[in-house]
Design an enzyme around this catalytic site. Structure first.
Site, PDB file in Angstrom:
ATOM      1  N   TYR A 168       0.782  -0.782   0.272  1.00  0.00           N
ATOM      2  CA  TYR A 168      -0.104  -0.084  -0.005  1.00  0.00           C
ATOM      3  C   TYR A 168       1.075   1.236   0.169  1.00  0.00           C
ATOM      4  CZ  TYR A 168      -3.257   3.171   1.486  1.00  0.00           C
ATOM      5  OH  TYR A 168      -4.652   4.227   1.870  1.00  0.00           O
ATOM      6  N   ASP A 169       2.190   1.382   1.083  1.00  0.00           N
ATOM      7  CA  ASP A 169       2.795   2.885   1.255  1.00  0.00           C
ATOM      8  C   ASP A 169       3.426   3.182  -0.256  1.00  0.00           C
ATOM      9  OD1 ASP A 169       2.515   1.870   3.631  1.00  0.00           O
ATOM     10  OD2 ASP A 169       3.742   1.530   4.657  1.00  0.00           O
ATOM     11  N   VAL A 178      -9.901   0.918  12.814  1.00  0.00           N
ATOM     12  CA  VAL A 178     -10.319   0.507  14.210  1.00  0.00           C
ATOM     13  C   VAL A 178     -11.799   1.161  14.361  1.00  0.00           C
ATOM     14  CG1 VAL A 178      -9.158   2.967  14.496  1.00  0.00           C
ATOM     15  CG2 VAL A 178      -9.090   1.355  16.925  1.00  0.00           C
ATOM     16  N   PHE A 224     -14.253  -0.810  16.766  1.00  0.00           N
ATOM     17  CA  PHE A 224     -14.467  -0.950  18.169  1.00  0.00           C
ATOM     18  C   PHE A 224     -15.944  -0.883  18.181  1.00  0.00           C
ATOM     19  CE2 PHE A 224     -10.213   1.389  19.588  1.00  0.00           C
ATOM     20  CZ  PHE A 224     -10.131  -0.006  19.221  1.00  0.00           C
ATOM     21  N   GLN A 229      -0.706   4.167  21.147  1.00  0.00           N
ATOM     22  CA  GLN A 229      -0.393   5.030  19.266  1.00  0.00           C
ATOM     23  C   GLN A 229      -1.689   5.014  19.255  1.00  0.00           C
ATOM     24  OE1 GLN A 229      -1.576   1.321  20.157  1.00  0.00           O
ATOM     25  NE2 GLN A 229      -2.490   1.023  18.201  1.00  0.00           N
ATOM     26  N   ARG A 274       0.202   9.343  14.749  1.00  0.00           N
ATOM     27  CA  ARG A 274      -0.028   9.874  12.893  1.00  0.00           C
ATOM     28  C   ARG A 274      -0.551  11.354  13.620  1.00  0.00           C
ATOM     29  NH1 ARG A 274      -2.294   6.011   9.334  1.00  0.00           N
ATOM     30  NH2 ARG A 274      -0.725   5.027   9.583  1.00  0.00           N
TER      31      ARG A 274
HETATM   32  P1  NAD Z   1     -12.462   2.033   0.151  1.00  0.00           P
HETATM   33  O1  NAD Z   1     -11.511   0.278  -0.106  1.00  0.00           O
HETATM   34  O2  NAD Z   1     -14.006   2.077   0.765  1.00  0.00           O
HETATM   35  O3  NAD Z   1     -12.514   2.322  -1.163  1.00  0.00           O
HETATM   36  C1  NAD Z   1     -11.641   2.123  -2.142  1.00  0.00           C
HETATM   37  C2  NAD Z   1     -12.703   1.440  -3.396  1.00  0.00           C
HETATM   38  O4  NAD Z   1     -11.966   1.363  -4.638  1.00  0.00           O
HETATM   39  C3  NAD Z   1     -13.999   0.443  -3.054  1.00  0.00           C
HETATM   40  O5  NAD Z   1     -14.828   0.632  -3.620  1.00  0.00           O
HETATM   41  C4  NAD Z   1     -13.335  -0.139  -4.031  1.00  0.00           C
HETATM   42  O6  NAD Z   1     -13.588  -1.365  -4.853  1.00  0.00           O
HETATM   43  C5  NAD Z   1     -12.731   0.269  -5.098  1.00  0.00           C
HETATM   44  N1  NAD Z   1     -11.301  -0.550  -6.304  1.00  0.00           N
HETATM   45  C6  NAD Z   1     -10.219  -1.097  -5.103  1.00  0.00           C
HETATM   46  N2  NAD Z   1      -9.025  -1.093  -6.553  1.00  0.00           N
HETATM   47  C7  NAD Z   1     -10.196  -0.856  -7.757  1.00  0.00           C
HETATM   48  C8  NAD Z   1      -9.493  -1.545  -8.739  1.00  0.00           C
HETATM   49  N3  NAD Z   1      -8.293  -1.735  -9.666  1.00  0.00           N
HETATM   50  N4  NAD Z   1     -10.471  -0.436  -9.936  1.00  0.00           N
HETATM   51  C9  NAD Z   1     -11.308  -0.029 -10.062  1.00  0.00           C
HETATM   52  N5  NAD Z   1     -11.571   0.263  -8.531  1.00  0.00           N
HETATM   53  C10 NAD Z   1     -10.802  -0.811  -7.031  1.00  0.00           C
HETATM   54  O7  NAD Z   1     -11.474   2.989   0.706  1.00  0.00           O
HETATM   55  P2  NAD Z   1     -11.403   4.741   1.331  1.00  0.00           P
HETATM   56  O8  NAD Z   1     -11.549   4.737   2.388  1.00  0.00           O
HETATM   57  O9  NAD Z   1     -12.944   4.928   0.827  1.00  0.00           O
HETATM   58  O10 NAD Z   1     -10.364   5.249   0.848  1.00  0.00           O
HETATM   59  C11 NAD Z   1     -10.934   5.631  -0.712  1.00  0.00           C
HETATM   60  C12 NAD Z   1      -9.077   6.398  -0.785  1.00  0.00           C
HETATM   61  O11 NAD Z   1      -8.584   7.274  -0.214  1.00  0.00           O
HETATM   62  C13 NAD Z   1      -8.168   5.378  -1.681  1.00  0.00           C
HETATM   63  O12 NAD Z   1      -7.179   5.467  -2.233  1.00  0.00           O
HETATM   64  C14 NAD Z   1      -7.864   4.922  -0.082  1.00  0.00           C
HETATM   65  O13 NAD Z   1      -5.960   4.802  -0.546  1.00  0.00           O
HETATM   66  C15 NAD Z   1      -7.060   6.190   0.240  1.00  0.00           C
HETATM   67  N6  NAD Z   1      -6.850   7.002   1.470  1.00  0.00           N
HETATM   68  C16 NAD Z   1      -8.534   6.372   2.409  1.00  0.00           C
HETATM   69  C17 NAD Z   1      -7.750   6.647   3.960  1.00  0.00           C
HETATM   70  C18 NAD Z   1      -9.242   6.544   4.670  1.00  0.00           C
HETATM   71  O14 NAD Z   1      -8.611   6.579   5.693  1.00  0.00           O
HETATM   72  N7  NAD Z   1     -10.542   6.200   4.826  1.00  0.00           N
HETATM   73  C19 NAD Z   1      -6.769   6.998   4.198  1.00  0.00           C
HETATM   74  C20 NAD Z   1      -6.014   7.511   3.441  1.00  0.00           C
HETATM   75  C21 NAD Z   1      -6.197   7.413   2.243  1.00  0.00           C
HETATM   76  N1  UDP Z   2      -6.548  -1.056  15.806  1.00  0.00           N
HETATM   77  C1  UDP Z   2      -6.576  -1.749  16.573  1.00  0.00           C
HETATM   78  N2  UDP Z   2      -7.942  -2.018  17.467  1.00  0.00           N
HETATM   79  C2  UDP Z   2      -8.617  -2.415  16.171  1.00  0.00           C
HETATM   80  C3  UDP Z   2      -8.089  -2.538  15.048  1.00  0.00           C
HETATM   81  C4  UDP Z   2      -7.094  -1.730  14.879  1.00  0.00           C
HETATM   82  O1  UDP Z   2      -6.088  -0.882  18.278  1.00  0.00           O
HETATM   83  O2  UDP Z   2      -9.441  -3.275  16.613  1.00  0.00           O
HETATM   84  C5  UDP Z   2      -4.851  -0.283  16.132  1.00  0.00           C
HETATM   85  C6  UDP Z   2      -4.033  -0.445  14.809  1.00  0.00           C
HETATM   86  O3  UDP Z   2      -3.277  -1.297  15.086  1.00  0.00           O
HETATM   87  C7  UDP Z   2      -3.666   1.206  14.488  1.00  0.00           C
HETATM   88  C8  UDP Z   2      -5.277   1.834  14.847  1.00  0.00           C
HETATM   89  O4  UDP Z   2      -5.741   1.309  15.652  1.00  0.00           O
HETATM   90  O5  UDP Z   2      -2.835   1.278  15.707  1.00  0.00           O
HETATM   91  C9  UDP Z   2      -5.286   2.188  13.485  1.00  0.00           C
HETATM   92  O6  UDP Z   2      -6.077   0.958  12.957  1.00  0.00           O
HETATM   93  P1  UDP Z   2      -6.485   1.347  11.383  1.00  0.00           P
HETATM   94  O7  UDP Z   2      -5.871   0.214  10.778  1.00  0.00           O
HETATM   95  O8  UDP Z   2      -8.164   1.366  11.365  1.00  0.00           O
HETATM   96  O9  UDP Z   2      -5.595   2.265  10.614  1.00  0.00           O
HETATM   97  P2  UDP Z   2      -4.097   2.594   9.776  1.00  0.00           P
HETATM   98  O10 UDP Z   2      -3.387   1.365  11.038  1.00  0.00           O
HETATM   99  O11 UDP Z   2      -4.127   2.314   8.544  1.00  0.00           O
HETATM  100  O12 UDP Z   2      -3.735   3.673  10.506  1.00  0.00           O
END
Ligand code: NAD
Ligand code: UDP
Length: 314
Positions: A144-145, A186, A190, A208, A275
């Site tokens: 992902y990253d 998370v 929760f 964290q 973060r």
């Molecule tokens: P989500 O998983 O709910 O939505 C992602 C959508 O993309 C889904 O509908 C999935 O079916 C679609 N998808 C995945 N791979 C695809 C592909 N190859 N072709 C077409 N569609 C595809 O996630 P989200 O939380 O809505 O996140 C949306 C965007 O924002 C993502 O790019 C994610 O990386 C970014 N983002 C979200 C968060 C967050 O906290 N929600 C944080 C950082 C970045």
């Molecule tokens: N986490 C937790 N309990 C859960 C799911 C996640 O304590 O049931 C923690 C996880 O280890 C992380 C934080 O919550 O430190 C946020 O996790 P999430 O998967 O929501 O997002 P990301 O790690 O991608 O920021």
């Protein structure tokens, strides 16, 4: 009328974005492969004269005519993006090339949904956009990253080489209604655990931190970034108020009125310790700052999950 492609439009954030764009009077092409997205998220838009739902995977070329593209496609929860890590990398790399190629042909502006994960387990706090990050390139989160880091590089290089107009947003943890209840993040974990009277699973000691932004605030930031001409980004969009996972668990218990206990389980590998976004750039260029506090946002999210449970129990 602006014609807008939202990839990942049936996902959590994408579906809220589609709603707002339709409200603004835009024409919305919502494209999704439905890996983590759900039709139910956009069901209310189906049949709207300015809305179209397309099943497609961005790893394959896309041929459409549009003015703007919000590239939201990519699974966001660690459980989902680690399910098929190679596919996750392809989505952010091959998929990004396809989207930028489309933008180049149509002369469309692209907003790329990048992430705070490009900062990895940060050594600078809060994170500013000029921090290069601390990512383990071979760790379990790297699909992902590193995918998102390549996507940013592709954007900037298409901009420099082909004058494609780009906007890069680094999204920090976002929550709200329509987050998939089973996605392992998370807040969804929760709230679902609290509503079911199950113990809340704290990973590690729960010290964290994360900063949680309500989805409506994020969507406002995305639209502002797309529609201004001064800044290509990257721009951080997130809520700078930081919470430990223990504090978050307590807030969820208070909001749900649940008597659930807390249980500690193993901390996943490479879980970032802290973060928090520095949002000076978003304030300066977009006049943006979050408006919804955690209590208000949690209340709306809890209501969504309560309804979800009531529907599934029928
Ligand atoms: P989500 O998983 O709910 O939505 C992602 C959508 O993309 C889904 O509908 C999935 O079916 C679609 N998808 C995945 N791979 C695809 C592909 N190859 N072709 C077409 N569609 C595809 O996630 P989200 O939380 O809505 O996140 C949306 C965007 O924002 C993502 O790019 C994610 O990386 C970014 N983002 C979200 C968060 C967050 O906290 N929600 C944080 C950082 C970045
Ligand atoms: N986490 C937790 N309990 C859960 C799911 C996640 O304590 O049931 C923690 C996880 O280890 C992380 C934080 O919550 O430190 C946020 O996790 P999430 O998967 O929501 O997002 P990301 O790690 O991608 O920021």
């Amino acid at each position: 009328m602006t014609s807008i492609l939202v990839t990942g439009g049936a996902g959590f954030v994408g579906s809220h974005l589609c709603d707002r764009l339709i409200e603004r009077g835009d024409e919305v092409l919502c494209l999704d492969n439905f890996f983590t997205g759900r039709k139910v998220n956009v069901e209310h838009l189906i049949g709207h004269p300015r809305f179209e739902l397309i099943r497609h995977d961005i790893v394959h070329p896309v041929f459409l005519e549009v003015d703007q593209i919000y590239n939201m496609a990519c699974p966001a929860s660690p459980e989902a993006y680690q399910f098929n890590p190679i596919k996750t990398i392809k989505t952010s790399t091959v998929g990004m090339v396809n989207i930028l190629g489309l933008a180049k042909r149509c002369r469309a502006r692209v907003l790329q949904a990048s992430t705070s994960e490009v900062y990895g387990d940060p050594t600078v706090h809060p994170q500013t956009e000029d921090y290069w990050g601390h990512v383990n390139p071979i760790g379990p989160r790297s699909c992902y990253d590193e995918g998102k880091r390549v996507a940013e590089s592709l954007c900037i290089n298409y901009h420099l080489a082909h004058a494609v107009e780009i906007r890069i947003v680094r999204i920090f943890n976002t929550y709200g209604p329509r987050m998939d209840p089973g996605d392992g993040r998370v807040i969804s974990n929760f709230i679902m655990q609290a509503l079911r009277g199950e113990p809340l699973t704290i990973y590690g000691d729960g010290s964290q931190t994360r900063s949680f932004c309500f989805v409506d605030d994020l969507v406002e930031g995305l639209i502002r970034l797309m529609n201004q001409d001064e800044e290509t980004g990257p721009v951080n969009i997130g809520n700078p108020i930081e919470n430990s996972m223990i504090q978050l668990a307590e807030s969820v218990l208070a909001e749900t009125g649940s008597k659930s206990t807390l249980t500690h389980v193993e901390l996943p590998a490479d879980d970032p310790k802290q973060r928090c976004p520095d949002i000076s750039k978003a304030k300066q260029f977009l006049d943006w700052s979050p408006q919804v506090d955690l209590k208000t946002g949690l209340a709306k999210t809890v209501e969504y999950y309560r309804n979800f449970i009531a529907q599934s129990d029928k």
